[in-house]
Design an enzyme around this catalytic site. Structure first.
Site, PDB file in Angstrom:
ATOM      1  N   ASP A 365      -0.477   2.519  14.016  1.00  0.00           N
ATOM      2  CA  ASP A 365      -1.137   3.131  14.959  1.00  0.00           C
ATOM      3  C   ASP A 365      -2.120   3.625  14.246  1.00  0.00           C
ATOM      4  O   ASP A 365      -2.706   4.362  14.073  1.00  0.00           O
ATOM      5  CB  ASP A 365      -0.480   4.966  14.199  1.00  0.00           C
ATOM      6  CG  ASP A 365      -0.460   4.095  12.691  1.00  0.00           C
ATOM      7  OD1 ASP A 365      -0.501   3.809  11.838  1.00  0.00           O
ATOM      8  OD2 ASP A 365      -0.412   5.540  11.465  1.00  0.00           O
ATOM      9  N   ASP A 446       2.132   1.323  -1.394  1.00  0.00           N
ATOM     10  CA  ASP A 446       0.831   1.628  -1.352  1.00  0.00           C
ATOM     11  C   ASP A 446       0.433   2.373  -2.630  1.00  0.00           C
ATOM     12  O   ASP A 446      -0.647   1.858  -3.716  1.00  0.00           O
ATOM     13  CB  ASP A 446      -0.275   2.047  -0.307  1.00  0.00           C
ATOM     14  CG  ASP A 446       0.687   3.724  -0.488  1.00  0.00           C
ATOM     15  OD1 ASP A 446       1.437   4.038  -0.316  1.00  0.00           O
ATOM     16  OD2 ASP A 446      -0.320   4.143   0.699  1.00  0.00           O
TER      17      ASP A 446
END
Length: 627
Positions: A365, A446
């Site tokens: 994306d 993350d």
């Protein structure tokens, strides 16, 4: 004894006679069947059965060319259902998921499913996304619509007008919690429609059931005559089974699927493998690959698309561009599933390229800047030469249109940004892979990468202006509102060939010298004014005057004032990112600014004695600057 033997012989003869009769009757029926079949084949008013590839049930095919499919649709509060000739092509149950308008695109010659989408038109901007998708669908396709739960709250007039242009007579009358089913031909006529009104705002419309027959066309009447080369074959294979990609399937002047990007001078990353992290968002993947493959320095041979699950459409998009695609079985749920997808993709990348010492990771994306590979080519060596670094990222968490300005400027930050990043094989194989969170742990990969146990006081290099742009508004942790507030106004470097400055001064000790030099030239802002005011920075200041803002920060984890300031400045404020030793760097009103936590940051010593750090931004004026 003789009497018994005679009886047995009679019984045997009777059985033989019975078998003979059965055989004769069978032969007669077979002859009659053959006769009747031959008779039907000569009768042009009768129908035959032809099996459509990929479908489980046959479609009636008239020998005069008239064919049709039966389409059954259910629209209700808790479920939506669509079947084509008895074969279920969509069944979505459960009140708490996939609300909105479900759309199925059918091939007008075969009745096969070419696309499935759901648009949560209860939420903002989803109606625009729906119209965009439908505009990308080729004329002639069969469009099937069904509402689940609620699909009208944010269905604005332009979208309603568009659906009216497709033939809907009820869409103007559909309101809160109404049920609706609709079948039409793109660029043609309506086939069927049914609408159920909700009696009041606390109730839902009655379940809608619509059964219609849609006439099919001859396959010879559709399709294009593309060249019979590799590109033409890839395009034909894609466009014969997938829909909703606009000009890529146009017969005349179709969108390119092969690219010849400019060479990148002194390209140091051309042989670094690129892992594209993908799921079931094929339109995002298509948009991202278009930009990735067209930027200077791109090498398609080094790109692998990793798909989390066995989804046909993203795999078809991958093959459309002639790239390698790898699908794997998902592990874990929600955030854990995403985490395992990253691990599997990184492991596979380094296994596929056993000699590769680096890898670039990008998500499906993201829009890729023309300067993407140029940026990494100039910074890659830092990972080898500075052990205090553990990644180089193309993304700046604080890099909005109003807070970033210099395309040649680099920073060091303690928080790994992701969203297009470079890492070393040694980091992954020796540190990350052995201790990667297991599937039962609901950890964001993350966030784990930013933990002190993984970071080990190392940092990442980032640009002032990002080399990627996040456009995806749908995902596990993403929605249109979140995209609008936190990502839409991020900056993206629009041009390539940028010569980065002070690259080697990004090394640990050199960076400290650089910061000291810059702070010696900086001047503090007026700390008696609110940073939320439009005239917080004097307009009379010379361009690029270095400025400092001092905020109260008693410890390295005391972020209360920073969060209030970030919210006031309309930059990332959901958690704390983009800092180096309790200092943030950004641009405000065109000026480079250092925001320094006092006394937590070692740079606090630059604060003049007469300056009082900002303590409670939230109590200052709420007037906020325009982006």
């Amino acid at each position: 004894s003789l009497k018994a033997l005679t009886g047995r012989r009679c019984i045997g003869k009777f059985i033989k006679a019975g078998i003979l009769v059965i055989l004769l009757v069978t032969a007669v029926f077979n002859l009659m069947y053959i006769f009747e079949t031959g008779k039907k084949l000569t009768n042009k008013d009768e129908t035959d059965l032809s099996v459509v590839p990929g479908e489980n049930k046959p479609i009636p095919v008239s020998l005069t060319g008239s064919r049709s499919v039966q389409i059954d649709i259910v629209s209700s509060r808790e479920s939506v259902f669509i079947a084509v000739d008895g074969t279920t092509v969509l069944e979505d149950e459960g009140f708490d998921k996939n609300r909105g308008i479900h759309i199925i695109i059918l091939n007008q010659a075969t009745g096969s499913v070419m696309a499935k989408r759901v648009f949560d038109t209860y939420s903002q901007q989803e109606d625009d996304a729906m119209v965009l998708f439908l505009n990308m669908v080729s004329d002639g396709r069969i469009l099937v619509f069904a509402v689940k739960d609620e699909g009208s709250f944010q269905l604005k007039k332009p979208a309603r007008d568009f659906l009216t242009s497709l033939g809907s007579e009820e869409i103007a009358n559909i309101w809160y919690r109404d049920m609706w089913a609709f079948v039409t031909i793109k660029g043609g006529n309506k086939i069927g429609e049914k609408h159920s009104k909700a009696p009041n705002l606390n109730s839902w419309g009655e379940r809608v059931e619509l059964q219609i027959k849609a006439t099919l066309v001859n396959s010879e009447d559709i399709g294009c005559q593309w060249p019979n080369d590799d590109e033409g074959k890839r395009r034909k294979a894609f466009c014969s089974k997938v829909e909703g990609y606009g000009s890529v399937c146009h017969c005349s002047g179709p969108a390119p699927i092969s690219f010849k990007p400019p060479d990148l001078p002194k390209n140091k990353v051309s042989n670094i493998p690129i892992a594209v992290i993908a799921s079931d968002r094929p339109h995002y993947l298509y948009r991202m690959l278009q930009t990735l493959l067209s930027v200077p320095g791109a090498n398609p041979k080094m790109v692998t698309v990793f798909i989390d699950g066995y989804f046909e459409e993203p795999f078809a998009v991958t093959k459309l561009f002639g790239l390698r695609g790898i699908q794997h079985t998902p592990l874990g749920l929600k955030n854990a599933r995403i985490s395992q997808h990253y691990k599997a993709s990184l492991t596979a990348t380094f296994n596929l390229y056993p000699d590769a010492q680096y890898a670039i990771v990008i998500e499906e994306d993201l829009t890729i800047s023309p300067d993407f590979f140029n940026y990494f080519s100039q910074t890659k060596h830092l990972l080898d030469e500075d052990p205090s670094l553990y990644c180089i990222s193309a993304w700046n968490d604080q890099g909005y249109e109003h807070s970033s300005k210099d395309p040649a400027l680099l920073y060091r930050v303690e928080t790994m940004p992701g969203l297009g990043w470079l890492l070393k094989r040694s980091l992954y194989k020796l540190e990350l892979e052995p201790q990667w969170p297991t599937p039962e742990k609901q950890w964001d990969w993350d966030m784990w990468m930013r933990s002190s146990a993984v970071r080990k006081e190392r940092e990442c290099i980032i640009p002032d202006i990002s080399r990627t742009y996040h456009f995806g508004s749908k995902g596990l942790n993403m929605n249109p509102y979140f995209q609008e507030v936190y990502f839409n106004k991020h900056s993206l470097q629009p041009e390539g060939g940028i010569k980065l400055k002070d690259v080697d001064r990004m090394k640990k000790d050199d960076y400290e010298s650089l910061i000291s030099e810059l702070l010696s030239k900086a001047q503090p802002v007026d700390h008696t004014r609110s940073p939320c005011e439009k005239d917080f920075v004097q307009s009379s200041l010379p361009e690029d005057t270095l400025l400092t803002i001092y905020i109260e920060m008693t410890t390295a984890t005391d972020f209360s004032v920073w969060k209030a300031l970030a919210k006031c400045l309309h930059i990332w404020d959901l958690d704390v990112r983009g800092f180096h030793r309790s200092m943030w760097r950004l641009f405000l009103f065109g000026h480079p600014v250092f925001v320094i936590g006092v006394p937590a940051s070692p740079y606090s010593s630059s604060k003049p004695a007469n300056v009082q750090p900002l303590k409670n931004v939230s109590q200052l004026t709420e007037e906020k600057p325009n982006r």
